[in-house]
Scaffold this active site. Structure first.
Site, PDB file in Angstrom:
ATOM      1  N   ASP A 174       6.191 -20.864  21.944  1.00  0.00           N
ATOM      2  CA  ASP A 174       5.769 -21.286  20.663  1.00  0.00           C
ATOM      3  C   ASP A 174       5.149 -22.901  20.622  1.00  0.00           C
ATOM      4  O   ASP A 174       5.313 -23.447  20.777  1.00  0.00           O
ATOM      5  CB  ASP A 174       6.372 -21.286  18.924  1.00  0.00           C
ATOM      6  CG  ASP A 174       6.982 -19.695  18.885  1.00  0.00           C
ATOM      7  OD1 ASP A 174       6.323 -19.269  19.059  1.00  0.00           O
ATOM      8  OD2 ASP A 174       8.141 -20.153  18.329  1.00  0.00           O
ATOM      9  N   ARG A 256      -2.129 -11.402  12.598  1.00  0.00           N
ATOM     10  CA  ARG A 256      -1.218 -12.491  12.458  1.00  0.00           C
ATOM     11  C   ARG A 256      -2.095 -13.793  12.472  1.00  0.00           C
ATOM     12  O   ARG A 256      -1.588 -14.519  13.820  1.00  0.00           O
ATOM     13  CB  ARG A 256       0.265 -12.665  13.228  1.00  0.00           C
ATOM     14  CG  ARG A 256       1.160 -11.010  12.575  1.00  0.00           C
ATOM     15  CD  ARG A 256       1.963 -11.375  13.954  1.00  0.00           C
ATOM     16  NE  ARG A 256       3.479 -10.108  13.247  1.00  0.00           N
ATOM     17  CZ  ARG A 256       4.549 -10.227  14.126  1.00  0.00           C
ATOM     18  NH1 ARG A 256       5.122 -11.310  14.526  1.00  0.00           N
ATOM     19  NH2 ARG A 256       5.066  -8.623  12.926  1.00  0.00           N
ATOM     20  N   LYS A 259      -0.497 -14.354   9.534  1.00  0.00           N
ATOM     21  CA  LYS A 259       0.397 -13.511   8.817  1.00  0.00           C
ATOM     22  C   LYS A 259       1.355 -14.847   7.426  1.00  0.00           C
ATOM     23  O   LYS A 259       1.391 -15.987   7.734  1.00  0.00           O
ATOM     24  CB  LYS A 259       1.447 -12.862   9.734  1.00  0.00           C
ATOM     25  CG  LYS A 259       2.430 -12.245   8.918  1.00  0.00           C
ATOM     26  CD  LYS A 259       3.841 -11.399  10.217  1.00  0.00           C
ATOM     27  CE  LYS A 259       4.868 -11.239   9.237  1.00  0.00           C
ATOM     28  NZ  LYS A 259       4.628  -9.956   8.525  1.00  0.00           N
TER      29      LYS A 259
END
Ligand SMILES: *[C@@H]1O[C@H](CO)[C@@H](O)[C@H](O)[C@H]1NC(C)=O
Ligand SMILES: *[C@@H]1O[C@H](CO)[C@@H](O)[C@H](O)[C@H]1NC(C)=O
Ligand SMILES: *[C@@H]1O[C@H](CO)[C@@H](O)[C@H](O)[C@H]1NC(C)=O
Length: 380
Positions: A174, A256, A259
């Site tokens: 990430d 997303r 999201k």
């Protein structure tokens, strides 16, 4: 060069009276008041190890990046068996079997050999009271993200790029993780070629966060839809989070983005969503979203499915007047070009904005003309 920069920063600080050393401007929205490393004397890391050390120690620090810090290869590589949930074509993402993900969530997917860079999987730990700032367009962190977690507070990340986190692999890394924190400002950051999320908040409380003027670039050679559009954009599911999302350029994604769930209050204002193949918003139970003054251009599905939480899309001038009571301004309508519908006017959650620091809002036409050329690293 460095001396010149710090003199310029001091002059800028004197002129505005608000800037922390090295930082340009100050946060608006929920993280207003964040000071990061404050007036600490700037440091200029020269190696990846030095950068990790400055970010992870317990001193207040202003850390200036003047080059690319390439973490690729610094922690070795892993070859293992993962899976191919979206096909085995050369433009499809594969998944690493992290925490038995393939076994548990994709049991029918064919297995596949994966070979990934270990540094990308887990980001650099960022402790409290840090400003991390790129100089000009030179500040890049390649092959590793940032983790603002475990109670870290008062952090500014400005004008850097985070790139190339195992883009071929889901769970490859990430770019920015925020989880269990407070007062975080992410500004003028570019993220590109990321394995998993470009930005992820969850699942503990991240409290006050401002995400402004960033360029989330979803162009990738490997995607879950095998078509260059990245699926894993912005994931906001913290347990007590207030997020200002303003002036961001959210480009070429498939889902997303964002999201929203957990217990998250999101003020999405003056952002520009452009060129999607799939959806922008997904709003689950516990997601409370106010969207105003945004631009949606070529976003076929602005909202995926039905809203589990609450949503106010600022549909028209008379409906938008209700915002004045809670945000101190009349909400701005959003602009749509070749995009799907986005219309809901829940007002029950607007009281959550009362008494908070709220970002100002301009007409969507102003976001349309300014965001693409002003968002991201090197655009301060
Ligand atoms: C951050 O700085 C503030 C103000 O100087 C200080 O009170 C606090 O203890 C620092 N936090 C940490 C975790 O060092
Ligand atoms: C989140 O909270 C859980 C439960 O308190 C804790 O075990 C975990 O370490 C926390 N995660 C972070 C990133 O702080
Ligand atoms: C919204 O307000 C309610 C009532 O005060 C509170 O329980 C909830 O945590 C708030 N949610 C957010 C995301 O701020």
């Amino acid at each position: 060069m460095r001396l010149r920069t710090s003199i310029l920063s001091l002059l800028a600080a004197a002129a505005t009276g608000t800037s922390a050393a090295g930082v340009t401007g100050s946060a608006e929205g929920f993280a207003k008041g964040v000071t990061g490393g404050g007036s600490a004397t700037p440091v200029y890391p020269s190696t990846t190890a030095e950068l990790v050390s400055y970010l992870g120690d317990s001193s207040a620090r202003v850390i200036i990046l003047t080059k690319t810090f390439d973490f690729t290869g610094t922690e070795g590589t892993t070859t293992a068996t993962g899976c191919a949930p979206w096909g085995t074509g050369s433009s499809c993402q594969l998944a690493i079997n992290q925490n038995n993900w393939c076994t548990n969530y994709a049991p029918d997917a064919p297995s596949a050999s994966v070979s990934y860079d270990n540094a990308g999987v887990l980001g650099i730990t960022v402790k409290s009271n840090k400003s991390l700032v790129g100089e000009g367009s030179s500040g890049v962190i390649k092959g590793k993200g940032l983790r603002i977690v475990s109670g870290a507070t008062n952090i500014i990340i400005q004008n850097i790029a985070i790139t190339d986190l195992n883009p071929k692999y889901v769970w490859g890394g990430d770019a920015i993780t925020i989880d269990n924190s407070d007062l975080v400002w992410i500004d003028h950051v570019t993220t590109a070629r990321i394995g998993r999320q470009h930005l992820v908040l969850g699942s503990n409380a991240s409290n006050r966060v401002s995400v402004t003027n960033n360029y989330f670039n979803g162009v990738t050679s490997y995607s879950a839809s095998c078509n260059t559009y990245h699926y894993w954009g912005i994931y906001l599911t913290g347990s007590n989070d207030m997020v200002t999302l303003k002036g961001n350029y959210i480009y070429h994604m498939a889902g997303r983005s964002p999201k929203v769930g957990g217990n998250t209050l999101l003020h999405a204002v003056n952002n520009y969503w452009y060129d999607f193949n799939g959806h922008a918003f997904e709003i689950d139970s516990g997601g409370y979203v106010l969207a105003e003054g945004n631009v949606f251009q070529n976003v076929p599905t602005v909202l995926e499915g039905s809203v589990g939480g609450q949503l106010f899309t600022s549909p028209d001038a008379s409906t938008n007047a209700v915002c004045s009571t809670y945000l101190g301004h009349t909400c701005q309508v959003n602009g749509f070009g070749s995009s799907g519908t986005f219309s809901q006017a829940d007002t029950g959650f607007l009281v959550n904005f009362s008494g908070k620091n709220i970002a100002s809002a301009s007409a969507y036409t102003s976001a349309q003309s300014s965001v693409p050329s002003n968002a991201g690293q090197g655009k301060l």
